[in-house]
Every structure is written in C-alpha cells, then in structure tokens.
Write a protein that holds these residues in place. Structure first.
Motif, mmCIF file in Angstrom:
data_model
loop_
_atom_site.group_PDB
_atom_site.id
_atom_site.type_symbol
_atom_site.label_atom_id
_atom_site.label_comp_id
_atom_site.label_asym_id
_atom_site.label_seq_id
_atom_site.Cartn_x
_atom_site.Cartn_y
_atom_site.Cartn_z
ATOM 1 N N VAL A 161 13.035 51.930 78.603
ATOM 2 C CA VAL A 161 11.974 52.528 79.409
ATOM 3 C C VAL A 161 10.720 51.666 79.233
ATOM 4 O O VAL A 161 10.242 51.496 78.105
ATOM 5 C CB VAL A 161 11.685 53.979 78.971
ATOM 6 C CG1 VAL A 161 10.692 54.622 79.938
ATOM 7 C CG2 VAL A 161 12.970 54.776 78.868
ATOM 8 N N LEU A 162 10.240 51.119 80.335
ATOM 9 C CA LEU A 162 9.102 50.189 80.276
ATOM 10 C C LEU A 162 7.845 50.921 80.737
ATOM 11 O O LEU A 162 7.730 51.306 81.900
ATOM 12 C CB LEU A 162 9.371 48.990 81.178
ATOM 13 C CG LEU A 162 10.635 48.181 80.819
ATOM 14 C CD1 LEU A 162 10.935 47.143 81.901
ATOM 15 C CD2 LEU A 162 10.489 47.516 79.459
ATOM 16 N N VAL A 163 6.902 51.109 79.825
ATOM 17 C CA VAL A 163 5.700 51.889 80.115
ATOM 18 C C VAL A 163 4.487 50.959 80.080
ATOM 19 O O VAL A 163 4.113 50.468 79.015
ATOM 20 C CB VAL A 163 5.514 53.017 79.076
ATOM 21 C CG1 VAL A 163 4.323 53.888 79.472
ATOM 22 C CG2 VAL A 163 6.787 53.817 78.906
ATOM 23 N N LYS A 187 3.029 44.867 84.084
ATOM 24 C CA LYS A 187 4.461 45.168 84.040
ATOM 25 C C LYS A 187 5.273 44.019 83.435
ATOM 26 O O LYS A 187 4.884 42.856 83.501
ATOM 27 C CB LYS A 187 4.974 45.444 85.451
ATOM 28 C CG LYS A 187 4.644 46.828 85.963
ATOM 29 C CD LYS A 187 5.008 46.974 87.431
ATOM 30 C CE LYS A 187 6.535 47.021 87.625
ATOM 31 N NZ LYS A 187 6.838 47.289 89.061
ATOM 32 N N MET A 188 6.411 44.384 82.923
ATOM 33 C CA MET A 188 7.389 43.404 82.441
ATOM 34 C C MET A 188 7.738 42.461 83.594
ATOM 35 O O MET A 188 7.978 42.926 84.719
ATOM 36 C CB MET A 188 8.644 44.162 81.981
ATOM 37 C CG MET A 188 9.812 43.332 81.518
ATOM 38 S SD MET A 188 9.561 42.541 79.898
ATOM 39 C CE MET A 188 9.628 43.959 78.788
ATOM 40 N N PRO A 189 7.792 41.148 83.361
ATOM 41 C CA PRO A 189 8.166 40.207 84.431
ATOM 42 C C PRO A 189 9.487 40.595 85.091
ATOM 43 O O PRO A 189 10.444 40.984 84.405
ATOM 44 C CB PRO A 189 8.293 38.876 83.686
ATOM 45 C CG PRO A 189 7.367 39.010 82.511
ATOM 46 C CD PRO A 189 7.426 40.460 82.124
ATOM 47 N N ALA A 190 9.533 40.473 86.384
ATOM 48 C CA ALA A 190 10.684 40.940 87.166
ATOM 49 C C ALA A 190 11.980 40.249 86.754
ATOM 50 O O ALA A 190 13.048 40.868 86.747
ATOM 51 C CB ALA A 190 10.419 40.715 88.655
ATOM 52 N N ASN A 191 11.904 38.992 86.390
ATOM 53 C CA ASN A 191 13.145 38.288 86.040
ATOM 54 C C ASN A 191 13.795 38.871 84.790
ATOM 55 O O ASN A 191 15.020 38.881 84.658
ATOM 56 C CB ASN A 191 12.894 36.782 85.866
ATOM 57 C CG ASN A 191 11.983 36.490 84.683
ATOM 58 O OD1 ASN A 191 11.033 37.240 84.424
ATOM 59 N ND2 ASN A 191 12.269 35.430 83.960
ATOM 60 N N LEU A 192 12.985 39.414 83.883
ATOM 61 C CA LEU A 192 13.552 40.011 82.679
ATOM 62 C C LEU A 192 14.183 41.370 82.987
ATOM 63 O O LEU A 192 15.254 41.706 82.470
ATOM 64 C CB LEU A 192 12.471 40.163 81.592
ATOM 65 C CG LEU A 192 12.195 38.876 80.835
ATOM 66 C CD1 LEU A 192 10.893 38.975 80.050
ATOM 67 C CD2 LEU A 192 13.362 38.560 79.883
ATOM 68 N N VAL A 205 20.384 49.808 81.472
ATOM 69 C CA VAL A 205 19.571 50.677 82.313
ATOM 70 C C VAL A 205 18.094 50.390 82.051
ATOM 71 O O VAL A 205 17.651 50.368 80.896
ATOM 72 C CB VAL A 205 19.867 52.165 82.012
ATOM 73 C CG1 VAL A 205 18.901 53.074 82.787
ATOM 74 C CG2 VAL A 205 21.312 52.483 82.329
ATOM 75 N N VAL A 206 17.326 50.133 83.099
ATOM 76 C CA VAL A 206 15.894 49.894 82.953
ATOM 77 C C VAL A 206 15.130 50.891 83.816
ATOM 78 O O VAL A 206 15.432 51.048 85.003
ATOM 79 C CB VAL A 206 15.518 48.464 83.384
ATOM 80 C CG1 VAL A 206 14.021 48.229 83.178
ATOM 81 C CG2 VAL A 206 16.338 47.439 82.631
ATOM 82 N N ILE A 207 14.173 51.555 83.217
ATOM 83 C CA ILE A 207 13.325 52.504 83.941
ATOM 84 C C ILE A 207 11.887 52.052 83.766
ATOM 85 O O ILE A 207 11.473 51.762 82.641
ATOM 86 C CB ILE A 207 13.506 53.928 83.369
ATOM 87 C CG1 ILE A 207 14.953 54.375 83.584
ATOM 88 C CG2 ILE A 207 12.516 54.903 84.013
ATOM 89 C CD1 ILE A 207 15.372 55.475 82.641
ATOM 90 N N LEU A 235 2.964 57.725 79.688
ATOM 91 C CA LEU A 235 3.474 57.628 78.327
ATOM 92 C C LEU A 235 4.295 58.847 77.905
ATOM 93 O O LEU A 235 5.447 58.703 77.482
ATOM 94 C CB LEU A 235 2.305 57.450 77.344
ATOM 95 C CG LEU A 235 2.704 57.397 75.864
ATOM 96 C CD1 LEU A 235 3.508 56.145 75.560
ATOM 97 C CD2 LEU A 235 1.466 57.466 74.966
ATOM 98 N N GLU A 236 3.720 60.030 78.031
ATOM 99 C CA GLU A 236 4.295 61.191 77.352
ATOM 100 C C GLU A 236 5.709 61.517 77.805
ATOM 101 O O GLU A 236 6.591 61.772 76.997
ATOM 102 C CB GLU A 236 3.358 62.403 77.491
ATOM 103 C CG GLU A 236 1.968 62.050 76.956
ATOM 104 C CD GLU A 236 1.056 63.268 76.695
ATOM 105 O OE1 GLU A 236 1.552 64.400 76.681
ATOM 106 O OE2 GLU A 236 -0.152 63.021 76.495
ATOM 107 N N GLU A 237 5.932 61.473 79.108
ATOM 108 C CA GLU A 237 7.282 61.795 79.600
ATOM 109 C C GLU A 237 8.287 60.693 79.253
ATOM 110 O O GLU A 237 9.482 60.943 79.217
ATOM 111 C CB GLU A 237 7.239 62.013 81.110
ATOM 112 C CG GLU A 237 6.841 60.753 81.870
ATOM 113 C CD GLU A 237 6.640 61.005 83.368
ATOM 114 O OE1 GLU A 237 5.867 61.908 83.704
ATOM 115 O OE2 GLU A 237 7.265 60.278 84.167
ATOM 116 N N SER A 238 7.769 59.499 78.961
ATOM 117 C CA SER A 238 8.669 58.358 78.741
ATOM 118 C C SER A 238 9.189 58.262 77.314
ATOM 119 O O SER A 238 10.130 57.526 77.039
ATOM 120 C CB SER A 238 7.948 57.043 79.081
ATOM 121 O OG SER A 238 7.480 57.059 80.397
#
Lengths: 338, 338, 338
Positions: free
Chosen positions: B190-192, B198-203, B213-215, B220-223
């Motif tokens: 889970v990327l918050v 944001k995390m680079p798209a290629n990664l 699985v990448v979300i 923050l709290e729900e993640s």
C-alpha cells in the motif's frame, strides 16, 4: 563508587574512594603505556569516538588509550551536519550510534549534550568535553599528576599547597580541579588572577565549606613561594568579546626560570593544562623552563593516557584482566619516557 | 548467486536465493554483534572506507562491521579534492586506492560513480551509496528487518502486507525495497503519499508484473489498518527546489500512538530508514511511539551491522570460517540489546 | 646507515648501503602486501598519522603499511587549528603528540616543519612531505620501482638510462630521485622540459660532480629512444601564478602508444609519480597506454606499501622478526596483483 557499565559524565560522580580506585588502576597501566608490555584485554571491542567538536589531542589520547588495551576505534570528527539538519533528535542519534560500539567517548560544543546523549545510549558514555561545562578526564589526569609528582617526594595529596594562576574565571580545568581537591584533607589553594578573572565565588565557597584554605591574590611572585604546585593557565581568549579585551590580561602573570629560582621552593612542580601560549605577548610559562625537571606539563599529557586507559578498563569491567593477555613488546621503544 | 570476490553495486544483482544466503550468514553474526563472542576471521585484512560524501552512520556501521570480523579500517572522508582537481581519472583513482586494501566500501555523490570505480578496482567494492542511485546495503537491512520481525510472529516474507508512507518519489530506500520485495510471493504493497510524491510508475508496474498487489492512496489511517508493516519515510527536503516547497508536504502523514492504537492491528511493526524528522512541523513518527515495542527503527540500524558483516564475509569468502577463531568476550556488554 | 629509532626526514640521509638495506627489507614484505601471508610483528604498536595537509593516498598508504605489520593507526587530518591558534609552539605539539604513539608520520604544508617537529619528538618521525621540501618515501618508492623493473630484465640500477619529462622545475619527486640516482654508477639522465621549467642547475651540477651524464633537451621523441625508463610528470599547476600560465606548458610533452611504438626501445618502462593529468589539454600519459605492460605507474603506488612497511620495520627494529608471527591468509585475495 561503581564504574562497571556506567557513564562518566562529570567529576561530581567521584568520591575520594572512586578517585583512589581509578588511580590504582592507572598505576597498573604504566608498563603498557611505556611499551614494556602489551595487553589485548579489549581485543574485539570497539570505541565509538564521537568528536562533534575538534580536539585533536583529546581525541587521539582517548583513541590511543583504547588501542593500548587492544581495542579498535571508529571515529567521527566535526559536526554531524546531515542527521541534525534533517531534524533528528539527540535521542535518536544516541540510540543509533550506541549500536555500533562497546563504549563511546563524546565531545560536543553544547553544554549538557553529552549527558542528554548518554540517557539514550545503550553503552557507557565518557564525556570528552561538553562546551564549557565538563571535561572530567582532564581534571582527573591533573589530579593524578599531582599525586604522582608528590609521591616522588614521599607525600600524598592531603596537605597539598597549590597556586592556580591566570584565567580562573573561564578556565574549565581549574574549576574541576578545585572540586576534586575538595575531596582531600588540609588543602591550601592560592588563587592568582586579575580581579576580573577571579575564580567563581561558588567554587571558593565550596572549598571553604570543605574546610580547605583559600587565599586570593593578584600578585604572582609572593603567591608561589610556599607551594608544592604552580598550576598555570592560558587566557581563554576565545571566551572574551574581542582579541583586544583578551590582550588586557594576556601576559599578566609570567613564570620563567629567573622568577622560579628567586621565589619557589626547590622542587616546586609546574603544571599547565596545555596548550600553553608561547607567543611573545603571552608566555605564561616561558620556554626557558623547558629544561627544568620540575616542569611537569608533558608528564601531565602522558598521564592522560594512563587515566583514560583506567577509565575504559573500569567502565568495561576488565581492570583485573589486564595482565592475563599481556606479553613483552619487541619493537624499538627507547626514548619514549619523559 | 556467487558473492566471492564480486562487487556489490546494486540490489538488481540479488535473486531470492542470494537474499536468503545473505540472511543466513547475517543470522550467524548475531553472537558477535551482541558481543557474546568475538571472531578474528578477518584479522590482517584491511577495509578501504572511501566516503567521498559524508554519511557518518553508514560509514561507522560498515567500519564497525569490519572490526567485528577482526579486520582493520583505513578511511577517507570528504571529497578527495587534490587528485580530482589535478585531473586524475576515476580509473586511476581506483587502480591506486584498490592497492591499499582487501575490500572497499565507497560512497560518492555522483550516480554511477561507484560502478565506474569498481571496473578498475582490483578488490571487491561495496556500494555505500552513489548519489540518488543505489544504496544496496540499506535495502537489504530493511528486508532483513522485515524477515526478523515477521519471524517473531511465525511468518516468512511471502504474503507480506506493507504500507509505505511519505515521500515515495525521492525516497531511494523505498524504491530499492520494492525491487527486493518483488522477489517474494503474494506481496501486498500500500503506497501512501501526496499525489506529487508518488512512487515512480515504473516501479509500480514492475511490482504488478511480478504478480504483486499494489494499492495507491493519499490517506494514512485507512491504509495502515490491515498491514504487517508500516514503513514511514522522511520528506527528502534536500531534493526539493526550496524549503518552502518541502514544507508543503512535511508533516502530511503523521503516525503517533493514538492513531496506531485506533487503526493498526496489534503488533503491526513500524519501520523507518532514519533519520526521522522530529521537528515540530514534521514528526512522521511521533516520539510517543518510542515505548511501543513494535517500533523497530533501532532494531533496523542494528541489523545493518549484521547485514554488512555478512556482505563482507561472503565477498571475502570466509562465511564458513567465522567460528573457527571465535571466543567469548570478557568485557562489560550488558544493556546493548534493544 | 642506522635506521633503528631514527627519524627519516630527507633522502640526504641515505647512502647506497642504506638504500640497499631498505630495498632488501621491502622485498621481504611482498608476501604480506600480496596477502599470501599476514604478520603481527607490530601488534600493539600505534602509528600517529599526523596529516596537517590533505594527501589521501600518502596517508592511506602509510596507514595500510602499518596495519599490514599488525599495528594500529591514530590519525589527524587537516590543520590542527585549535592549538596553533592558541599560540602553541611546534615544540610543545611534538612533545605532546609523540606521547600517544610509537612512531609518527607527518605531513605539513610548511618547509622544514617536520624536521623541527622531529627535534622535540620522543618517537621516530617519518616525513610524509613538508611543503615543497622533501617527501623521501616517494623518492624511495620510485627508485625501488626502477630496481624492480630492471631486475625483471636482469639488470641493476647501475648503468641506468632514464628520461625525466615535464615540469622539472617544480616537480619535487624528480629532484629527490636525481639525488638518489647519484648514489649509483654510470647513470645517464635525459632531462626533457620547457626552457622555463628546467631542472634546477644545482641538481644538474650535483649529478655531474658524481660523474653521471646529464643531457638537457626540449624535444620529447628523440629523447626517449635510448632509455630504460621514461619518467613523466604533471605540470604542477598549483605552483604557477595563474591557471593561464600553467596552461602554456600543460600538454607540451605527451606520450601515447603511437609515439611509444615509434620511438622507444621494446620494454622501455613508463613511470609517473601520479596523479597523472588525464584532462583533454594535458594527457602527459595517454590512457591508450593503459594496456601497455610496461606502464609501471600502478606498480609504483603498490611499491609504496612495500617501501613504507620496510621503513616502519627498520625504524622500529623488527625487520628480522617479520616472519616469526606470520601465517597464511584465509580470505579471498585473488585479483590483487597487477
């Protein structure tokens, strides 16, 4: 006083028994510091030498002391800009750095910082100087030197007569030395300084509360005539508002061989925390004293190795194992001794 | 994957078997890092620690790891102005410096410089960080920490659920960690982050190609409610155009004990590559978490010693000789463990 | 010539017998520098590495040499601002610092400073370079390299034919090398430089007084056709008034593979004190020579380790004990040799 596993942060931790225990261990270090013997008692141990403020000789003295016990040294010099600048707390720094070593010696420009660091450290921390606050190993090596110099004369520290000369207001070492001397009996301290650079009143009061005799003076020659030790100090020019203000006091009290011969008892010992200021307008201890066998200033720095070895040995609880791994040295060692 | 005599330049060199081999050796280092035992397996070997960019703790962690194996360390810190300024090529620098040691760890401000250096080096080179490019030992110690923390819960790395929080654009460590996690099975990341960080798209794509699985989220709290690990990061302010631009994001995602208790599963592990930013306007991990036993951030840095010891042992091919020269320690070692 | 306990300050101390004694000990160091064997002959000894001027590779070469003999190193880099700024004399500095170690290597920006320091030192001092004055270990490793390269060809140093090329006015290393070569027989020195950067007349005269042949030239190609060694040097740009003035001479004499093939005898050895200037407008030794097996420049720096080990062993009087504590290495050491 229990050394094992404890931090050494201030000379206030020391009682007379603690000082004597330390000095007994320091005495045992002589053959190793003289390179007659080597010991590997701390082989495998790591000293974290964290000098966030420059102090070449304190740093190297601690490092050499640890090497002489067989240990390795990992070092940092200069301010750790990166982590602090990135907002790290001293708590975090201490938790991290204390994971890398078995014992830490730390110098830091801010008063109280080493104490704060030690609270979060997982290994013993030795204070190598925190701002103008404390530098306990310096005070201890001064007292150890007094003990050694008097021992040659068949005396102990009790009944010491000492003159402290120079900048007694800003000189951290004389403050700490006064506190240590207060632990002994019948001490007579003559404080020689310009009026503006007098020893802080609370320290004078503290000595007197411990039944020690304190005399204040602003005249050098008459003050050094009946003492065992003359402890001279440098004007701490970096603590004045300007070079000009420091120059008012610089060179006020100069001891040279002529004054020594005319005023001092034979064998009066001359000490100084170093560096001594040898510039023309300063010369608190003239270079013509270099051949005087009672000039103990280089024996003082040599004693720093012994005292720091003893601190490491006691804090790491190996003071009784020093000789178990010892053997003779085989390389050239002549000429070392003072 | 063959370590012996090889450079360690990038985590791209590692396959799952390589990671597991490394971690097995790291596990064997525990008694030495804990000072229950000492080994002298690298007695006589020299580490060339070439830090052309300051990084106190990475430098000391590598140096201490080498000392704990019995080796010596020769070090340089700061930029080697002289030779570079005189027009020396990195090829020449590498040919020369690699003659002085058995293995080199190098940090350098320029991307790719360590790789270029390694081509001319006659001894194995470990990358201690080259600009924004690679810092493989950091990623490996993060993954090793995940392995250890999950092992306490009877789990392996497969099926890990992890939330990465904060500056995922500039944070080199989370990029490398994603690559390593991709080697395992059924990972849920889970990327918050703020939209702009944001995390680079290629990664993200790479993780999905490996069937992970990448979300992505900006809340923050729900993640953090269904994860094994919360991996928090600092805003890399030095990578922004201005302090002001960094301040827009600083403090956006703050985890403290109240939020943890309200949202996280019991025993959710908290990690951070350090330094954490403890200033008022940042506090990505509040100091009230310091007493939370699931705060693993200092175990993480301690694990750095184990992983770096393992890298040295494998690259120098002594991983099976560690215990042959080992013996018990004799000095005070209580209080070290976290 | 007696090394034991003596300072090594200048190559003027060396006679032919001294050079040969040193080189015999250096030869004995090969198995240790190659990591076939390790020795602990100086286990317990401390090198004080006092680099008051930056010189990464000289510093690390000395430090590694000492580690390879089993000793520890305590180091200072950069100018010791504090004590000097506080008015300490070099005499005091030497008295203090020499109490911390068994031998000192010192570099200092001022000519004559190391000599002055050594007078007050209580341990042997090796000159690691004092300003533009002396750097004896560099000259000795150059001569040792000449000896080794000629030995492969079945020759000694007598009857050497050498061309020295480049900045012969400011190049400290070629001056010292001339003095050392004068100790041998039938030396023929071809000096190739711009008129303005000629070898000082007193050195030319000195060589001739020792019955050596000296030829001066400002043409490269014809000067390198009948020599055993081409010793190339960098334009010492830091010694000129401006970058522009240095640029007049930079790149004047360039050796590359084409010129080498067209002019040199087979197996003519190429040396350089390093760093070589590989910038476009300099390239005194082109990178296309890197694959030429007669390019000895990296063997030269490797030989620095051997010569420095030998200096330490002789000065500390352990040259006959090297093998008594030796054993085989067990870690990965392939690929080291040039």
């Amino acid at each position: 006083m229990d050394f094992s596993g404890n931090h050494i942060l201030t000379i206030d931790q020391f009682d007379r028994g603690g000082v004597e225990a330390l000095f007994n261990v320091a005495d045992k270090m002589v053959p190793f510091a003289n390179r007659d013997r080597i010991t590997k008692v701390l082989d495998g141990a790591i000293l974290g030498s964290m000098f966030f403020e420059a102090s070449t000789r304190t740093r190297i003295s601690f490092g050499s002391a640890f090497n002489l016990l067989g240990g390795s040294v990992r070092e940092t010099t200069g301010f750790e800009h990166s982590a602090i600048a990135k907002g790290e707390s001293l708590y975090d720094t201490a938790r991290v750095l204390s994971g890398y070593s078995d014992v830490i010696v730390m110098r830091h420009p801010e008063n109280g910082s080493v104490q704060e660091f030690s609270k979060a450290s997982r290994v013993p921390v030795l204070n190598g100087g925190d701002g103008t606050n404390e530098h306990p190993s310096q005070a201890l090596l001064d007292l150890y030197t007094i003990k050694n110099e008097l021992a040659f004369r068949g005396r102990g520290i009790d009944r010491l007569r000492i003159a402290m000369v120079g900048d007694l207001k800003f000189g951290r070492t004389v403050h700490s030395l006064c506190k240590l001397l207060a632990l002994f009996k019948d001490i007579r301290v003559v404080l020689v300084s310009p009026e503006e650079l007098k020893m802080p009143a609370n320290l004078v009061e503290y000595l007197r509360e411990q039944d020690q005799v304190v005399i204040e003076s602003d005249a050098l020659e008459e003050s050094i005539s009946n003492v065992d030790i003359v402890y001279s100090t440098r004007i701490q020019e970096e603590r004045f508002n300007s070079q000009e203000e420091a120059d008012i006091y610089r060179g006020r009290f100069r001891l040279n061989q002529t004054i020594y011969t005319a005023n001092c008892e034979p064998n009066t010992v001359i000490m100084h925390p170093l560096p001594r200021d040898s510039r023309e307008n300063a010369r608190e201890l003239d270079e013509d004293l270099n051949d005087n066998p009672n000039l103990a200033i280089f024996r003082q720095t040599d004693n720093g190795i012994l005292v720091r070895m003893a601190l490491f040995a006691l804090v790491l609880d190996v003071e009784n194992e020093i000789n178990s791994s010892a053997r003779d040295t085989i390389w050239y060692t002549a000429g070392r001794s003072l």
